[in-house]
Design a protein around this motif. Sequence first.
Motif, PDB file in Angstrom:
ATOM      1  N   UNK A  69       0.833  -1.197   0.000  1.00  0.00           N
ATOM      2  CA  UNK A  69       0.000   0.000   0.000  1.00  0.00           C
ATOM      3  C   UNK A  69       0.871   1.251   0.000  1.00  0.00           C
ATOM      4  N   UNK A  70       0.454   2.220  -0.824  1.00  0.00           N
ATOM      5  CA  UNK A  70       1.132   3.504  -0.925  1.00  0.00           C
ATOM      6  C   UNK A  70       0.122   4.611  -0.715  1.00  0.00           C
ATOM      7  N   UNK A  71       0.613   5.761  -0.288  1.00  0.00           N
ATOM      8  CA  UNK A  71      -0.225   6.951  -0.159  1.00  0.00           C
ATOM      9  C   UNK A  71       0.435   8.098  -0.909  1.00  0.00           C
ATOM     10  N   UNK A  72      -0.405   8.931  -1.501  1.00  0.00           N
ATOM     11  CA  UNK A  72       0.072  10.169  -2.114  1.00  0.00           C
ATOM     12  C   UNK A  72      -0.252  11.277  -1.125  1.00  0.00           C
ATOM     13  N   UNK A  73       0.773  11.997  -0.708  1.00  0.00           N
ATOM     14  CA  UNK A  73       0.628  13.015   0.327  1.00  0.00           C
ATOM     15  C   UNK A  73       0.876  14.408  -0.235  1.00  0.00           C
ATOM     16  N   UNK A  74       0.092  15.365   0.233  1.00  0.00           N
ATOM     17  CA  UNK A  74       0.316  16.771  -0.096  1.00  0.00           C
ATOM     18  C   UNK A  74       1.012  17.418   1.091  1.00  0.00           C
ATOM     19  N   UNK A  75       1.952  18.269   0.790  1.00  0.00           N
ATOM     20  CA  UNK A  75       2.752  19.006   1.763  1.00  0.00           C
ATOM     21  C   UNK A  75       1.871  19.982   2.533  1.00  0.00           C
ATOM     22  N   UNK A  76       2.025  20.036   3.845  1.00  0.00           N
ATOM     23  CA  UNK A  76       1.269  20.959   4.676  1.00  0.00           C
ATOM     24  C   UNK A  76       2.163  22.008   5.303  1.00  0.00           C
ATOM     25  N   UNK A  77       1.642  23.216   5.417  1.00  0.00           N
ATOM     26  CA  UNK A  77       2.401  24.308   6.021  1.00  0.00           C
ATOM     27  C   UNK A  77       1.443  25.312   6.647  1.00  0.00           C
ATOM     28  N   UNK A  78       1.928  26.024   7.641  1.00  0.00           N
ATOM     29  CA  UNK A  78       1.133  27.100   8.234  1.00  0.00           C
ATOM     30  C   UNK A  78       1.522  28.445   7.625  1.00  0.00           C
ATOM     31  N   UNK A  79       2.465  28.442   6.719  1.00  0.00           N
ATOM     32  CA  UNK A  79       2.886  29.674   6.050  1.00  0.00           C
ATOM     33  C   UNK A  79       1.738  30.204   5.190  1.00  0.00           C
ATOM     34  N   UNK A  80       1.359  31.471   5.361  1.00  0.00           N
ATOM     35  CA  UNK A  80       0.194  31.997   4.643  1.00  0.00           C
ATOM     36  C   UNK A  80       0.506  32.580   3.260  1.00  0.00           C
ATOM     37  N   UNK A  81       1.541  32.143   2.603  1.00  0.00           N
ATOM     38  CA  UNK A  81       1.893  32.711   1.306  1.00  0.00           C
ATOM     39  C   UNK A  81       0.850  32.367   0.255  1.00  0.00           C
ATOM     40  N   UNK A  82       0.954  33.034  -0.884  1.00  0.00           N
ATOM     41  CA  UNK A  82       0.019  32.795  -1.986  1.00  0.00           C
ATOM     42  C   UNK A  82       0.616  31.890  -3.055  1.00  0.00           C
ATOM     43  N   UNK A  83       1.732  31.261  -2.759  1.00  0.00           N
ATOM     44  CA  UNK A  83       2.376  30.361  -3.720  1.00  0.00           C
ATOM     45  C   UNK A  83       1.490  29.154  -3.981  1.00  0.00           C
ATOM     46  N   UNK A  84       1.538  28.654  -5.198  1.00  0.00           N
ATOM     47  CA  UNK A  84       0.804  27.443  -5.606  1.00  0.00           C
ATOM     48  C   UNK A  84      -0.700  27.597  -5.477  1.00  0.00           C
ATOM     49  N   UNK A  85      -1.191  28.796  -5.690  1.00  0.00           N
ATOM     50  CA  UNK A  85      -2.645  29.016  -5.659  1.00  0.00           C
ATOM     51  C   UNK A  85      -3.331  28.129  -6.677  1.00  0.00           C
ATOM     52  N   UNK A  86      -4.510  27.656  -6.334  1.00  0.00           N
ATOM     53  CA  UNK A  86      -5.260  26.783  -7.224  1.00  0.00           C
ATOM     54  C   UNK A  86      -4.986  25.318  -6.953  1.00  0.00           C
ATOM     55  N   UNK A  87      -3.937  25.039  -6.229  1.00  0.00           N
ATOM     56  CA  UNK A  87      -3.570  23.656  -5.911  1.00  0.00           C
ATOM     57  C   UNK A  87      -3.487  23.459  -4.403  1.00  0.00           C
ATOM     58  N   UNK A  88      -4.274  24.176  -3.676  1.00  0.00           N
ATOM     59  CA  UNK A  88      -4.158  24.082  -2.229  1.00  0.00           C
ATOM     60  C   UNK A  88      -5.510  23.886  -1.578  1.00  0.00           C
ATOM     61  N   UNK A  89      -5.449  23.303  -0.391  1.00  0.00           N
ATOM     62  CA  UNK A  89      -6.623  23.151   0.453  1.00  0.00           C
ATOM     63  C   UNK A  89      -6.289  23.901   1.732  1.00  0.00           C
ATOM     64  N   UNK A  90      -7.002  24.992   1.973  1.00  0.00           N
ATOM     65  CA  UNK A  90      -6.752  25.813   3.166  1.00  0.00           C
ATOM     66  C   UNK A  90      -7.691  25.399   4.295  1.00  0.00           C
ATOM     67  N   UNK A  91      -7.099  25.173   5.451  1.00  0.00           N
ATOM     68  CA  UNK A  91      -7.871  24.836   6.648  1.00  0.00           C
ATOM     69  C   UNK A  91      -7.708  26.021   7.586  1.00  0.00           C
ATOM     70  N   UNK A  92      -8.719  26.896   7.617  1.00  0.00           N
ATOM     71  CA  UNK A  92      -8.607  28.152   8.375  1.00  0.00           C
ATOM     72  C   UNK A  92      -9.496  28.224   9.603  1.00  0.00           C
ATOM     73  N   UNK A  93     -10.665  27.626   9.540  1.00  0.00           N
ATOM     74  CA  UNK A  93     -11.620  27.725  10.644  1.00  0.00           C
ATOM     75  C   UNK A  93     -11.155  26.889  11.835  1.00  0.00           C
ATOM     76  N   UNK A  94     -11.388  27.419  13.037  1.00  0.00           N
ATOM     77  CA  UNK A  94     -10.942  26.738  14.255  1.00  0.00           C
ATOM     78  C   UNK A  94     -11.498  25.320  14.346  1.00  0.00           C
ATOM     79  N   UNK A  95     -12.786  25.165  14.077  1.00  0.00           N
ATOM     80  CA  UNK A  95     -13.403  23.825  14.158  1.00  0.00           C
ATOM     81  C   UNK A  95     -12.787  22.891  13.115  1.00  0.00           C
ATOM     82  N   UNK A  96     -12.516  23.420  11.916  1.00  0.00           N
ATOM     83  CA  UNK A  96     -11.905  22.607  10.858  1.00  0.00           C
ATOM     84  C   UNK A  96     -10.489  22.197  11.249  1.00  0.00           C
ATOM     85  N   UNK A  97      -9.750  23.114  11.876  1.00  0.00           N
ATOM     86  CA  UNK A  97      -8.386  22.792  12.334  1.00  0.00           C
ATOM     87  C   UNK A  97      -8.422  21.669  13.361  1.00  0.00           C
ATOM     88  N   UNK A  98      -9.342  21.773  14.327  1.00  0.00           N
ATOM     89  CA  UNK A  98      -9.433  20.733  15.356  1.00  0.00           C
ATOM     90  C   UNK A  98      -9.813  19.389  14.748  1.00  0.00           C
TER      91      UNK A  98
END
Length: 157
Positions: free
Chosen positions: A27-56
Amino acid sequence: METNRMSVQPKRRPCLVLDVFDINGTNFVELAYGTSSPTKANRGYEVRVNQTASCHAAGLDRPSRFVCARRVIVSVNHPGFDGGDNRGTLIGRLDPPLIERMNDVRARIHAEADIHAEALREHREEQERWQREEHGFLLRNRASREATPPKLKGGLS
């Protein structure tokens, strides 16, 4: 004094599992890189988790974004999943709107991969056609030279 780079543990980062698949029983997994940096790099290819409930729900301690343009495929047996400390591997979940966003990004990545594969297939077919045509030209050229008698010096045939 130089430190031994092999003994330095890599920084723990959140990752988003984009896909899980099996290759020859592993079994393999494809992983996306996660960061808390708020830059606008790679727009269109990101999933932003901003809401407190969503973060938890996602197991994040702060707003983060998953940069799906930066992906890696690893075995589920990779030692990085062990955690290496008392925290271990934390597994969270995306809420429904974020799952929808992730699926939109995945669809875009897959569509672009399909477009690239089709362009590559067309390029290969064109190269093969050119090679066949060149081979045919060489055969026709050779046949026409053999059918035409050579000219002799002085205009005599």
